[in-house]
Design a protein around this motif. Structure first.
Motif, PDB file in Angstrom:
ATOM      1  N   THR A 213       0.783  -1.293   0.150  1.00 20.71           N
ATOM      2  CA  THR A 213      -0.011  -0.049   0.087  1.00 20.71           C
ATOM      3  C   THR A 213       0.959   1.159   0.122  1.00 20.71           C
ATOM      4  O   THR A 213       0.396   2.276  -0.670  1.00 20.71           O
ATOM      5  CB  THR A 213      -0.848  -0.053   1.264  1.00 20.71           C
ATOM      6  OG1 THR A 213      -1.762  -1.088   1.168  1.00 20.71           O
ATOM      7  CG2 THR A 213      -1.741   1.282   1.104  1.00 20.71           C
ATOM      8  N   GLY A 214       1.917   1.195   0.963  1.00 25.65           N
ATOM      9  CA  GLY A 214       2.668   2.587   0.910  1.00 25.65           C
ATOM     10  C   GLY A 214       3.659   3.020  -0.053  1.00 25.65           C
ATOM     11  O   GLY A 214       3.865   3.972  -0.575  1.00 25.65           O
ATOM     12  N   LEU A 215       4.350   1.687  -0.600  1.00 22.96           N
ATOM     13  CA  LEU A 215       5.399   1.857  -1.339  1.00 22.96           C
ATOM     14  C   LEU A 215       5.088   1.213  -2.916  1.00 22.96           C
ATOM     15  O   LEU A 215       5.998   1.852  -3.809  1.00 22.96           O
ATOM     16  CB  LEU A 215       6.650   1.165  -1.103  1.00 22.96           C
ATOM     17  CG  LEU A 215       7.127   1.622   0.083  1.00 22.96           C
ATOM     18  CD1 LEU A 215       8.218   0.807   0.639  1.00 22.96           C
ATOM     19  CD2 LEU A 215       7.680   3.256   0.093  1.00 22.96           C
ATOM     20  N   LEU A 216       3.924   0.639  -3.265  1.00 26.49           N
ATOM     21  CA  LEU A 216       3.863  -0.185  -4.418  1.00 26.49           C
ATOM     22  C   LEU A 216       2.637   0.054  -4.885  1.00 26.49           C
ATOM     23  O   LEU A 216       2.111  -0.650  -5.964  1.00 26.49           O
ATOM     24  CB  LEU A 216       4.215  -1.673  -4.237  1.00 26.49           C
ATOM     25  CG  LEU A 216       5.751  -1.842  -3.814  1.00 26.49           C
ATOM     26  CD1 LEU A 216       5.769  -3.292  -3.491  1.00 26.49           C
ATOM     27  CD2 LEU A 216       6.488  -1.632  -4.856  1.00 26.49           C
ATOM     28  N   SER A 217       1.552   1.000  -4.398  1.00 25.67           N
ATOM     29  CA  SER A 217       0.429   1.032  -4.976  1.00 25.67           C
ATOM     30  C   SER A 217       0.173   2.457  -5.830  1.00 25.67           C
ATOM     31  O   SER A 217      -0.213   2.374  -6.888  1.00 25.67           O
ATOM     32  CB  SER A 217      -0.560   1.228  -3.840  1.00 25.67           C
ATOM     33  OG  SER A 217      -0.493   2.407  -2.885  1.00 25.67           O
ATOM     34  N   ASP A 218       0.690   3.471  -5.383  1.00 27.23           N
ATOM     35  CA  ASP A 218       0.598   4.824  -5.903  1.00 27.23           C
ATOM     36  C   ASP A 218       1.855   5.568  -5.718  1.00 27.23           C
ATOM     37  O   ASP A 218       2.341   5.635  -4.818  1.00 27.23           O
ATOM     38  CB  ASP A 218      -0.535   5.650  -5.465  1.00 27.23           C
ATOM     39  CG  ASP A 218      -0.825   6.946  -6.127  1.00 27.23           C
ATOM     40  OD1 ASP A 218      -1.355   6.907  -7.253  1.00 27.23           O
ATOM     41  OD2 ASP A 218      -0.184   7.817  -5.639  1.00 27.23           O
ATOM     42  N   PRO A 219       2.308   6.253  -6.967  1.00 34.51           N
ATOM     43  CA  PRO A 219       3.670   7.219  -6.732  1.00 34.51           C
ATOM     44  C   PRO A 219       3.581   7.901  -5.180  1.00 34.51           C
ATOM     45  O   PRO A 219       4.963   7.965  -4.646  1.00 34.51           O
ATOM     46  CB  PRO A 219       3.812   7.823  -8.044  1.00 34.51           C
ATOM     47  CG  PRO A 219       3.025   7.132  -8.864  1.00 34.51           C
ATOM     48  CD  PRO A 219       1.953   6.542  -7.998  1.00 34.51           C
ATOM     49  N   GLY A 220       2.774   8.638  -4.727  1.00 32.77           N
ATOM     50  CA  GLY A 220       2.720   9.438  -3.996  1.00 32.77           C
ATOM     51  C   GLY A 220       2.347   8.711  -2.550  1.00 32.77           C
ATOM     52  O   GLY A 220       1.950   9.495  -1.374  1.00 32.77           O
ATOM     53  N   ALA A 221       2.091   7.358  -2.521  1.00 29.16           N
ATOM     54  CA  ALA A 221       1.406   6.650  -1.336  1.00 29.16           C
ATOM     55  C   ALA A 221       2.119   6.859  -0.098  1.00 29.16           C
ATOM     56  O   ALA A 221       1.497   6.945   1.154  1.00 29.16           O
ATOM     57  CB  ALA A 221       1.058   5.395  -1.645  1.00 29.16           C
ATOM     58  N   ALA A 222       3.561   6.879  -0.061  1.00 30.42           N
ATOM     59  CA  ALA A 222       4.267   7.024   1.034  1.00 30.42           C
ATOM     60  C   ALA A 222       4.705   8.430   1.416  1.00 30.42           C
ATOM     61  O   ALA A 222       5.561   8.555   2.465  1.00 30.42           O
ATOM     62  CB  ALA A 222       5.451   6.102   0.971  1.00 30.42           C
ATOM     63  N   ASP A 223       4.439   9.372   0.846  1.00 29.50           N
ATOM     64  CA  ASP A 223       4.358  10.723   1.292  1.00 29.50           C
ATOM     65  C   ASP A 223       4.232  10.959   2.740  1.00 29.50           C
ATOM     66  O   ASP A 223       2.963  10.402   2.925  1.00 29.50           O
ATOM     67  CB  ASP A 223       4.035  11.744   0.410  1.00 29.50           C
ATOM     68  CG  ASP A 223       4.308  11.709  -1.040  1.00 29.50           C
ATOM     69  OD1 ASP A 223       5.347  11.103  -1.518  1.00 29.50           O
ATOM     70  OD2 ASP A 223       3.418  12.311  -1.912  1.00 29.50           O
ATOM     71  N   ILE A 224       5.106  11.571   3.567  1.00 28.39           N
ATOM     72  CA  ILE A 224       4.816  11.463   4.952  1.00 28.39           C
ATOM     73  C   ILE A 224       4.174  12.912   5.150  1.00 28.39           C
ATOM     74  O   ILE A 224       4.538  13.693   4.836  1.00 28.39           O
ATOM     75  CB  ILE A 224       6.213  11.258   5.563  1.00 28.39           C
ATOM     76  CG1 ILE A 224       6.860   9.974   5.240  1.00 28.39           C
ATOM     77  CG2 ILE A 224       5.991  11.309   7.052  1.00 28.39           C
ATOM     78  CD1 ILE A 224       8.236   9.768   5.791  1.00 28.39           C
ATOM     79  N   GLY A 225       3.204  12.668   6.256  1.00 30.00           N
ATOM     80  CA  GLY A 225       2.738  13.924   6.963  1.00 30.00           C
ATOM     81  C   GLY A 225       2.937  13.837   8.492  1.00 30.00           C
ATOM     82  O   GLY A 225       2.727  12.653   9.140  1.00 30.00           O
ATOM     83  N   TRP A 226       2.813  14.993   9.179  1.00 35.58           N
ATOM     84  CA  TRP A 226       3.005  15.008  10.449  1.00 35.58           C
ATOM     85  C   TRP A 226       2.283  16.176  10.999  1.00 35.58           C
ATOM     86  O   TRP A 226       2.253  17.155  10.397  1.00 35.58           O
ATOM     87  CB  TRP A 226       4.319  14.714  11.064  1.00 35.58           C
ATOM     88  CG  TRP A 226       5.404  15.760  10.752  1.00 35.58           C
ATOM     89  CD1 TRP A 226       5.718  16.722  11.549  1.00 35.58           C
ATOM     90  CD2 TRP A 226       6.169  15.839   9.534  1.00 35.58           C
ATOM     91  NE1 TRP A 226       6.649  17.711  10.821  1.00 35.58           N
ATOM     92  CE2 TRP A 226       6.897  17.012   9.528  1.00 35.58           C
ATOM     93  CE3 TRP A 226       6.141  15.139   8.230  1.00 35.58           C
ATOM     94  CZ2 TRP A 226       7.632  17.277   8.372  1.00 35.58           C
ATOM     95  CZ3 TRP A 226       7.114  15.415   7.368  1.00 35.58           C
ATOM     96  CH2 TRP A 226       7.688  16.590   7.447  1.00 35.58           C
TER      97      TRP A 226
END
Length: 474
Positions: A213-226
């Protein structure tokens, strides 16, 4: 007992026309459930034993410093938590990176301190990480090639296959050619922070879900928010404001002692000195507390809740007299330090810099004395950040969450219950329920939506149009 809003008793608030639901637990799961039910026109009472909302994602005061109990992040693929932030009007206070970029410092290689980056390009999956992986200095050329092959094998796994839950991620990685160094410098770098377990202790099903889900689904899926503000600003103040606006009666410092069906067939929720009646009850509390509140027959094999183990997270807080880090965060290798975040602005500190170290899977250190942790971690920070060597430590303290998450061990999937129980009108919510996600804020929100959906269907109430929509399984 402290009544948080209005006059009169809780029982008074529960009386009157219309359906009434009681949500037990004011963490993110409970807040989500209460908002969803109230948005559908149900009268809701939210009960929380602590003096604040937010569960384990909260803030407290230490002198003039506003401290988060631990560093919490989310990813762009966390669509339910992003919906939650929108619902409480807090999205602007917890922005996402424009593009994934994680500085990774290694201080144990022969060449000395070395900086690498895990970042993405504006290319389709899996090419979006290709250049970053190809130039990642913490792995050899052969290890990088093998990582790529393992990622493709991971992408091919079927997350609906129940057999994945019976296996551990570490063994799968070893079978797919991953060296101990690759596990440390890549798979555990990401996995420990998101799963709160090293690969060898983690269910393959949950690990595959995170990486797919985080790395292999969508190019921006793993962009981090906090959160760029204290967590209490989001999960307590803004959440209370949203609950108040939705008409939810919120009571803190109010601990539920029992839940049962009364002689009229309605649910009774007992708090010290009072009893509330409700058409629906949602237990949005940790699994062991839920177990203790469940009436007989409400759940098949209720003892399985006690078999969902917990895992700790240790947070180390260091205040320096000057700026020693010029990045918002970084990850570390070759050191006990895992992730370091700059919390200076969010804490209200006006002089110097405040760093928070987030140490997941901290079973070996969670009960160590502060003095021992200080002796261990300050020299490690000096290795990682040379600017600390001439800086004065103004404060050093520790926060400990001994039961921060459920442990994502192999086999945990079959222990996690869904939202519905065997007792009509009684529902479960919490990151530990069967959301398919590890113990994250995303899982908590999804569980709250699922519990609300189940309750609304039983109450004959339409689903609010703006409520988070689950994506159809592929």
């Amino acid at each position: 007992m402290s009544h948080d809003t209005g006059a009169g008793t809780l029982a008074d608030a529960a009386r009157g026309a219309g359906r009434h639901a009681v949500v037990v637990g004011g963490g993110i799961a409970g807040i989500t459930t209460a908002l969803a039910l109230a948005d559908a026109g149900v009268r809701v009472t939210l009960l929380e034993g602590r003096p604040r909302l937010g569960g384990l994602a909260f803030s407290f005061q230490r002198g003039a410093l506003t401290v988060d109990n631990g560093q919490h992040v989310y990813l762009r693929c966390c669509t339910a938590y992003r919906w939650f932030l929108d619902r409480i009007e807090g999205a602007a206070l917890a922005p996402l990176q424009d593009r994934l970029d994680v500085p990774v410092l290694d201080v144990a290689r022969p060449a000395g301190r070395r900086l690498g980056r895990l970042k993405r390009d504006a290319l389709p999956v899996p090419l979006h990480l290709g250049r970053s992986l190809a130039t990642y200095p913490h792995l050899s050329l052969i290890e990088r090639a093998k990582v790529g092959r393992a990622a493709l094998a991971l992408k091919a796994l079927d997350l609906a296959d129940p057999e994945l839950d019976a296996h551990d991620f570490g063994s799968w990685l070893a079978a797919h050619g991953q060296s101990a160094r690759a596990v440390e410098a890549l798979w555990d770098l990401v996995g420990v922070a998101t799963l709160n377990a090293v690969a060898g202790d983690c269910s393959l099903a949950l690990a595959a879900m995170v990486f797919k889900t985080g790395l292999l689904s969508d190019p921006g899926a793993a962009d981090i928010g906090w959160a760029h503000v204290p967590l209490g600003e989001l999960h307590d103040r803004l959440a209370r404001k949203a609950l108040d606006s939705a008409g939810v009666r919120t009571e803190v410092r109010t601990r539920v002692t029992s839940v049962s069906v009364n002689e009229n067939g309605a649910w009774s929720v007992q708090v010290p000195g009072e009893r509330l009646e409700a058409d629906a009850v949602v237990l949005a509390v940790p699994q062991r507390e839920a177990h203790d509140l469940l009436p007989d027959g409400a759940l098949d094999a209720p003892e399985r809740l006690l078999r969902i183990d917990t895992a700790p997270i240790l947070n180390i807080h260091v205040v320096y007299d000057r700026t020693v880090l010029h990045k918002p965060f970084f990850a570390a290798l070759g050191t006990p330090v895992q992730w370091v975040f700059d919390r200076t602005d969010a804490s209200g500190l006006t002089e110097g810099q405040y760093l928070a170290l987030s140490q997941s899977a901290a079973q070996d250190e969670i009960d160590e004395p502060v003095a021992a942790l200080r002796e261990r971690y300050l020299p490690e920070l000096e290795r990682l950040l040379p600017a600390t060597r001439g800086a004065e430590v103004k404060d050093f303290f520790v926060t400990r969450e001994r039961t921060a998450t459920f442990a994502p061990t192999p086999g945990v999937g079959r222990l996690r219950p869904g939202a519905r129980t065997e007792a009509p009108g009684l529902y479960l919510a919490g990151a530990w329920t069967a959301t398919g996600w590890p113990a994250t804020m995303e899982s908590a929100v999804r569980s709250g939506v699922s519990a609300a959906d189940a309750a609304l269907a039983a109450l004959g109430r339409p689903r609010p149009r703006h409520l988070f929509e689950f994506e159809e399984a592929a």
